[in-house]
Design an enzyme around this catalytic site. Structure first.
Site, PDB file in Angstrom:
ATOM      1  N   GLY A   1      -8.198 -10.275   1.345  1.00 15.22           N
ATOM      2  CA  GLY A   1      -6.764 -10.558   1.259  1.00 15.22           C
ATOM      3  C   GLY A   1      -6.082 -10.495   2.615  1.00 15.22           C
TER       4      GLY A   1
ATOM      5  N   GLY B   1     -13.085  -6.745   1.371  1.00 15.20           N
ATOM      6  CA  GLY B   1     -11.820  -7.372   0.994  1.00 15.20           C
ATOM      7  C   GLY B   1     -11.629  -8.699   1.696  1.00 15.20           C
TER       8      GLY B   1
ATOM      9  CB  ALA C   1      -9.371  -8.412   4.278  1.00 13.51           C
TER      10      ALA C   1
ATOM     11  NE  ARG D   1       7.464  -0.731   1.750  1.00 16.97           N
ATOM     12  CZ  ARG D   1       8.298   0.222   2.153  1.00 16.97           C
ATOM     13  NH1 ARG D   1       9.342   0.533   1.403  1.00 16.97           N
ATOM     14  NH2 ARG D   1       8.107   0.850   3.279  1.00 16.97           N
TER      15      ARG D   1
ATOM     16  CD  GLU E   1       3.585  -2.450   8.172  1.00 15.74           C
ATOM     17  OE1 GLU E   1       2.732  -3.296   8.463  1.00 15.74           O
ATOM     18  OE2 GLU E   1       3.981  -2.228   7.021  1.00 15.74           O
ATOM     19  NE  ARG E   2       6.810  -7.790  13.328  1.00 16.48           N
ATOM     20  CZ  ARG E   2       8.083  -7.788  12.944  1.00 16.48           C
ATOM     21  NH1 ARG E   2       8.711  -6.650  12.717  1.00 16.48           N
ATOM     22  NH2 ARG E   2       8.726  -8.922  12.764  1.00 16.48           N
TER      23      ARG E   2
ATOM     24  CB  CYS F   1      -0.943   0.005   1.209  1.00 20.18           C
ATOM     25  SG  CYS F   1      -0.097   0.051   2.797  1.00 20.18           S
TER      26      CYS F   1
ATOM     27  CB  SER G   1       6.084   0.546   7.640  1.00 20.66           C
ATOM     28  OG  SER G   1       6.498  -0.714   7.175  1.00 20.66           O
TER      29      SER G   1
END
Length: 448
Positions: free
Chosen positions: A192, A190, A195, A50, A115-116, A48, A110
């Site tokens: 994926g 969503g 989601a 990069r 963030e993982r 989202c 990020s």
């Protein structure tokens, strides 16, 4: 061979530009490998915030041609001029490639530091390249090392357990406009990975009334596996009149939720609605923010409100990334140089074995002593050559390789007469962490 990275991220570009660069990412890697002769492998990492290309190029002299060829492929897909794409993509080579990817995988590059979700996206990028047949052994090693680094950062710094994510920041931003989380009614658009992360984040806050919609028709399987309720396209607009929160992250081409549809669904509805759009390609028409009672949080909003991290754990994480990237690059230099070392050792050791075999009847004690003495002579320059290769010391490597090349195949004429050969003690150096281990005396000697 050289590893090359071409990087575009939220640090330098608007999300709208990233969206266009990321068009048809599933085809980009294959087209670059098929159409750009110097490129032997490619892995594409598009998230989202990069768009990154990791390429293996056949020769350092061909880096510029590989960059231009990759930019042309991206330009054809995005609609931008090739010169603009080349300008937007930052070129990295050498240790910079590993250091950047390792930082990305660890969540240090990020929108929300630590963030993982990104670590899973890095793994899936490699899996996609495998399916497309565009990965190589060096790219495999690079991405696997990135995953190991991510785990090391998580276990050493605690960043992985801090609950940081784009989703968590977005939910924090809308929380004040919502009822208590156990009372929140939510539509999730969503199915994926994002989601899944969003549903988990909602559940962790106490939200249990979650209805799932998928523009691709996968809502029922996704919802059933997670104890949620699936809704169809015909139900979506009716559900929008009865919820407090919409979280959209399908990444479908074109807006899933249009202004007119949401306005029609909210006729006569006074309840405030929070809309979180985490899709790079905008699942939600940005114009919905103009509707009465609707608040829209997008990736741009998250970027503007993400906490600035300068803590000790983050500093430690950067140290881990720098160290592991340097180790990866050193190991890669050694692997690239090792064939020359192996060739010289093979010349001597295989030559010795051939001479012993040709001699016929030999004294085993004398043969063992001669083998040990030969390995001992090879050991020093072997270690020096490998250490120099790891350090990038070209002159040291050349000198050590020359020393190996100067070692002659031993004369075996005396191995039938033990009186002229001293059986050296077992403590004679036969290898190290970077050198070969001694083989069993009764077996043909492996060459490494």
């Amino acid at each position: 061979m050289v590893l090359l990275s071409l990087i575009a991220s939220h640090h330098d570009l608007d999300l709208a530009v990233l969206e266009r660069l990321s068009a048809d990412t599933h085809a980009v890697g294959h087209e670059i490998v098929a159409g750009c002769t110097p490129v032997t492998g490619a892995v594409v990492l598009a998230t989202c915030n990069r768009f990154e290309l990791y390429l293996e190029v056949d020769d350092p002299a061909h880096v510029a041609a590989a960059s231009a060829g990759a930019a042309a492929v991206v330009a054809a897909r995005s609609g931008y001029h090739p010169e603009r794409v080349e300008t937007e993509l930052h070129v990295g080579t050498g240790v910079e490639v590993a250091e950047h990817l390792f930082a990305v995988a660890a969540g240090l590059d990020s929108m929300v530091v630590g963030e993982r979700e990104i670590s899973g996206q890095v793994r899936r990028a490699l899996s996609a390249a495998r399916r497309d047949g565009t990965t190589t052994s060096d790219l495999e090693a690079l991405f696997q090392a990135a995953s190991r680094t991510s785990r090391a950062v998580g276990s050493s710094t605690g960043l992985g357990g801090a609950g940081r994510s784009v989703v968590s920041v977005a939910l924090d931003l809308v929380q004040a406009d919502l009822p208590a989380w156990p009372e929140v009614r939510c539509v999730l658009i969503g199915t994926g990975s994002y989601a899944g992360a969003s549903l988990a984040a909602l559940r962790a806050r106490g939200c249990s009334d979650i209805r799932v919609f998928s523009p691709s028709g996968r809502a029922h399987a996704f919802a059933a596996a997670r104890g949620a309720r699936a809704i169809t396209g015909s139900d979506l607009h009716a559900e929008l009149a009865d919820v407090d929160l919409v979280v959209a992250c399908s990444g479908a081409p074109g807006a899933v939720l249009e202004v007119e549809a949401l306005a029609a669904a909210r006729i006569g509805v006074d309840r405030p609605l929070a809309v979180v759009d985490l899709a790079l390609r905008h699942d939600v028409d940005p114009g919905v923010r103009e509707l009465p009672g609707v608040r829209l949080v997008s990736l741009t909003t998250v970027s503007e409100n993400a906490p600035d991290e300068h803590s000790a754990p983050v500093a430690l994480a950067h140290e881990i990334v720098a160290r592991t990237a340097a180790d990866f690059q050193a190991d890669r230099r050694m692997r690239l140089r090792n064939p020359g070392i192996i060739a010289e050792r093979t010349r001597v050791l295989a030559g010795l074995e051939a001479a012993i075999e040709a001699l016929g009847s030999t004294d085993e004690r004398a043969v063992r002593a001669l083998r040990r003495r030969t390995r001992g002579e090879l050991h020093g320059p072997t270690v020096r050559a490998r250490d120099a290769a790891r350090a990038g010391d070209e002159a040291g490597y050349v000198a050590a390789l020359a020393a190996l090349a100067a070692i002659q195949v031993p004369d075996v004429s005396g191995v039938t007469d033990v009186s002229g050969v001293t059986d050296e003690p077992a403590g004679v150096a036969t290898g190290s962490a970077t050198g070969p281990a001694a083989p069993a005396a009764s077996q043909p000697m492996p060459v490494r």
